[in-house]
Write a protein that holds these residues in place. Structure first.
Motif, PDB file in Angstrom:
ATOM      1  N   SER A   1       0.854  -1.290  -0.007  1.00 57.20           N
ATOM      2  CA  SER A   1       0.058  -0.044   0.099  1.00 57.20           C
ATOM      3  C   SER A   1       0.890   1.446  -0.099  1.00 57.20           C
ATOM      4  O   SER A   1       2.228   1.073   0.131  1.00 57.20           O
ATOM      5  N   ILE A   2       0.285   2.391  -0.085  1.00 60.80           N
ATOM      6  CA  ILE A   2       1.113   3.781  -0.259  1.00 60.80           C
ATOM      7  C   ILE A   2       1.756   3.998   1.294  1.00 60.80           C
ATOM      8  O   ILE A   2       2.747   4.363   1.168  1.00 60.80           O
TER       9      ILE A   2
ATOM     10  N   ARG B   1      -3.850  -0.835  -7.740  1.00 64.49           N
ATOM     11  CA  ARG B   1      -5.141  -1.582  -7.705  1.00 64.49           C
ATOM     12  C   ARG B   1      -6.012  -0.938  -6.377  1.00 64.49           C
ATOM     13  O   ARG B   1      -5.140  -0.919  -5.331  1.00 64.49           O
ATOM     14  N   LYS B   2      -7.187  -0.572  -6.545  1.00 66.82           N
ATOM     15  CA  LYS B   2      -8.015   0.117  -5.566  1.00 66.82           C
ATOM     16  C   LYS B   2      -8.676  -0.971  -4.616  1.00 66.82           C
ATOM     17  O   LYS B   2      -9.460  -1.689  -5.490  1.00 66.82           O
ATOM     18  N   ASP B   3      -8.412  -1.191  -3.489  1.00 66.53           N
ATOM     19  CA  ASP B   3      -9.045  -2.025  -2.657  1.00 66.53           C
ATOM     20  C   ASP B   3      -9.680  -1.276  -1.350  1.00 66.53           C
ATOM     21  O   ASP B   3      -9.218  -1.289  -0.414  1.00 66.53           O
ATOM     22  N   GLY B   4     -11.040  -0.781  -2.209  1.00 62.13           N
ATOM     23  CA  GLY B   4     -11.677   0.130  -1.377  1.00 62.13           C
ATOM     24  C   GLY B   4     -11.021   1.320  -1.005  1.00 62.13           C
ATOM     25  O   GLY B   4     -10.697   1.930  -2.080  1.00 62.13           O
ATOM     26  N   ARG B   5     -10.526   1.870  -0.007  1.00 58.57           N
ATOM     27  CA  ARG B   5      -9.767   3.069   0.274  1.00 58.57           C
ATOM     28  C   ARG B   5      -8.329   2.722   0.024  1.00 58.57           C
ATOM     29  O   ARG B   5      -7.638   3.614   0.078  1.00 58.57           O
ATOM     30  N   VAL B   6      -7.973   1.491   0.050  1.00 51.63           N
ATOM     31  CA  VAL B   6      -6.607   1.301  -0.018  1.00 51.63           C
ATOM     32  C   VAL B   6      -5.875   1.151  -1.345  1.00 51.63           C
ATOM     33  O   VAL B   6      -6.599   0.326  -1.805  1.00 51.63           O
ATOM     34  N   HIS B   7      -5.007   1.876  -1.802  1.00 52.39           N
ATOM     35  CA  HIS B   7      -4.282   1.685  -3.128  1.00 52.39           C
ATOM     36  C   HIS B   7      -3.259   0.779  -2.870  1.00 52.39           C
ATOM     37  O   HIS B   7      -2.037   0.861  -2.084  1.00 52.39           O
TER      38      HIS B   7
END
Lengths: 115, 146
Positions: free
Chosen positions: A35-36, A66-72
């Motif tokens: 994640s970022i 890849r966007k996993d809900g709010r997690v990129h």
């Protein structure tokens, strides 16, 4: 010679021209997607700054988001790197050939002058 | 682009000639024509205006008609020790922007070591080895993400 897309190589080399970006790329390559927030952790710059770096790398096709809900989650995509390293390899081969040619030419000339 | 940071490609060869002979061979068009070509091609054109700011251009042609035309401008000329010039390709397919070539001729007594350094690929410290290392390391990861 393989045809290289100039813009694409330009962006790849540009994306690589920063130590933080290279560090992020190495981490993604060696440890897989992150994640970022995870990527920002080792650095003393802001999340915003890391995000900007990631955008540059995305623009070069070096990382994919890849966007996993709010997690990129970011992952490394090797294709652009392979292009860049292949470009350098081909230039190495070119110079090796050039120097082979020079060495042979000068040796022939030295032989001739001794006859 | 056109910076001097970073990835430096270095290739060397020892040649059986003095630095003077090697330097002349490298810069005189009539001599360049005779050696500066990959095996499967011929030098179709060579120009070399050997002065600071002078241009060089060399067009290589393969039997199938494909051409590779390198061109640039001389930046430093220090015969017979050192030559620095810019380098790019005219053919759009091979271009990557202006890079810098430095050629040094080191006197070894009975021979000369010719050192070619090609730089300006702007990835600072990203050595070629580093890039190649990434490439092999990454192939494994790529398989995971397909």
């Amino acid at each position: 010679m393989v045809h290289f897309a100039r813009d694409s190589l330009d962006r790849t080399f540009g994306a690589l021209a920063h130590p933080i970006r290279r560090s992020i790329l190495t981490r993604l390559a060696e440890r897989g997607p992150a994640s970022i927030g995870e990527l920002a952790e080792p650095f003393e710059v802001s999340l915003m700054a890391i995000s900007k770096h990631l955008k540059v790398m995305e623009g070069a096709g070096l990382v994919v988001r890849r966007k996993d809900g709010r997690v990129h989650r970011m992952r490394f995509d090797p294709e652009a790197m392979e292009q860049a390293s292949e470009w350098i390899e081909r230039h190495r081969a070119f110079w090796e050939q050039q120097l082979d040619g020079l060495a042979r030419y000068l040796e022939d000339a030295a032989d001739e002058s001794q006859e | 682009m056109g910076t001097q940071t970073g990835t430096s490609l270095r290739v060397t060869r020892v040649v059986a000639a003095s630095p003077q002979r090697a330097f002349e061979a490298w810069t005189q068009p009539e001599q360049m024509r005779r050696w500066s070509c990959p095996e499967d091609a011929r030098v179709a054109e060579v120009e070399s205006d050997l002065k600071v700011g002078g241009r060089f251009r060399t067009r290589m042609e393969k039997p199938d008609g494909e051409t590779y035309t390198a061109y640039g401008v001389y930046r430093e000329i220090d015969p017979p020790n050192r030559l620095v010039y810019t380098w790019d390709w005219e053919e759009e397919a091979f271009q990557v922007g202006e890079t810098i070539v430095t050629v040094e001729f080191h006197d070894l007594g009975e021979s000369t070591e010719v050192v070619v350094t090609h730089e300006g690929f702007p990835a600072q410290e990203a050595t070629e080895g580093h890039l190649m290392g990434w490439t092999s390391c990454l192939n494994q990861y790529e398989a995971l993400f397909v």
